[in-house]
Design a protein around this motif. Structure first.
Motif, PDB file in Angstrom:
ATOM      1  N   UNK A   2      -4.734  -1.389   7.885  1.00 32.09           N
ATOM      2  CA  UNK A   2      -3.464  -1.171   7.189  1.00 32.09           C
ATOM      3  C   UNK A   2      -3.685  -1.160   5.679  1.00 32.09           C
ATOM      4  N   UNK A   3      -4.536  -2.051   5.189  1.00 35.51           N
ATOM      5  CA  UNK A   3      -4.834  -2.095   3.756  1.00 35.51           C
ATOM      6  C   UNK A   3      -5.500  -0.808   3.290  1.00 35.51           C
ATOM      7  N   UNK A   4      -6.342  -0.221   4.123  1.00 36.30           N
ATOM      8  CA  UNK A   4      -6.976   1.048   3.767  1.00 36.30           C
ATOM      9  C   UNK A   4      -5.941   2.167   3.685  1.00 36.30           C
ATOM     10  N   UNK A   5      -4.998   2.182   4.602  1.00 36.96           N
ATOM     11  CA  UNK A   5      -3.926   3.177   4.528  1.00 36.96           C
ATOM     12  C   UNK A   5      -3.142   3.006   3.229  1.00 36.96           C
ATOM     13  N   UNK A   6      -2.856   1.785   2.882  1.00 37.97           N
ATOM     14  CA  UNK A   6      -2.136   1.519   1.635  1.00 37.97           C
ATOM     15  C   UNK A   6      -2.927   2.030   0.430  1.00 37.97           C
ATOM     16  N   UNK A  17       4.085  -1.420   8.880  1.00 36.78           N
ATOM     17  CA  UNK A  17       3.693  -0.018   8.774  1.00 36.78           C
ATOM     18  C   UNK A  17       4.786   0.805   8.095  1.00 36.78           C
ATOM     19  N   UNK A  18       6.034   0.486   8.355  1.00 32.37           N
ATOM     20  CA  UNK A  18       7.123   1.188   7.666  1.00 32.37           C
ATOM     21  C   UNK A  18       7.003   0.977   6.157  1.00 32.37           C
ATOM     22  N   UNK A  19       6.572  -0.219   5.751  1.00 37.21           N
ATOM     23  CA  UNK A  19       6.423  -0.501   4.322  1.00 37.21           C
ATOM     24  C   UNK A  19       5.343   0.373   3.693  1.00 37.21           C
ATOM     25  N   UNK A  20       4.337   0.753   4.472  1.00 38.90           N
ATOM     26  CA  UNK A  20       3.248   1.582   3.962  1.00 38.90           C
ATOM     27  C   UNK A  20       3.591   3.069   4.081  1.00 38.90           C
ATOM     28  N   UNK A  21       4.096   3.492   5.229  1.00 37.68           N
ATOM     29  CA  UNK A  21       4.273   4.922   5.511  1.00 37.68           C
ATOM     30  C   UNK A  21       5.673   5.434   5.188  1.00 37.68           C
TER      31      UNK A  21
END
Length: 206
Positions: free
Chosen positions: A96-100, A129-133
């Motif tokens: 998740x951190x990498x996606x961010x 995930x909603x917070x990132x995407x």
């Protein structure tokens, strides 16, 4: 020789990339509800094609739940689906951190082989995930097909205004990566966050 197109859109799979998905735990919980064995649940819901039909958009959320109820022989509603799905999901903080981190260099999207019912529950199941995407979280059902059909990757890229060659797909299933590459995307077969970091770094995405 033309230079490769820069990657403008990075698409992440959800299950077994951004989170660990324990399908056996989900099937076991459903089996306990219905008084069935795990193998019977797998046969009635998964092997029968109900899950595939839902993922590909051929069943609405209500029709999917009705099909599950009929197959299992018990009422199976949204609360039951949510509880049994949630217990099978554990976020991978490193992925998740990498996606961010990618957000600084390219647009993000999430594409998961799931039905409309998952789309209804993203906010409650995976608020991280909603917070990132943001709004860029998609179930395959929206596109009327599912991975690895090359059409789904082309349709998603078009939705975000990029050419397939300007998009990258990260997925744990090699067959889904083959479909993405057939559509013209760059693909990465996910096995670990460390390998994903190297892939993203090589493309100057982190």
């Amino acid at each position: 020789m033309a230079l490769p197109s820069p990657i403008r859109l990075v698409i992440f799979d959800m299950d077994d990339v951004l989170l660990h998905y324990d399908v056996e735990a989900r099937q076991s919980a459903i089996a306990a509800m219905a008084g069935l064995t795990v193998d019977e649940v797998a046969r009635l819901i998964w092997d029968s094609g109900i899950e595939d039909a839902s993922d590909a958009g051929r069943l609405s959320a209500d029709a999917y739940l009705a099909a599950c109820s009929q197959a299992l022989g018990i009422p199976f509603g949204r609360a039951d689906w949510f509880r049994t799905r949630a217990l099978a999901m554990t976020l991978d903080p490193e992925a998740v951190a990498l996606a961010q981190a990618v957000k600084d260099k390219a647009a993000l999207a999430l594409l998961t082989n799931n039905g409309f019912i998952m789309g209804e529950h993203f906010d409650a199941l995976v608020p991280e995930l909603r917070a990132v995407f943001g709004s860029a979280m998609h179930v395959a059902a929206e596109f009327g097909t599912k991975k690895p059909d090359p059409a789904i990757y082309a349709r998603l890229a078009a939705r975000y205004g990029v050419a397939p060659a300007e998009a990258a797909m990260i997925d744990d299933k090699p067959v889904n990566i083959e479909g993405a590459r057939a559509a013209g995307l760059t693909g990465h077969s996910f096995r670990s966050a460390g390998e994903l970091r190297s892939f993203l770094d090589a493309l100057s995405l982190i």
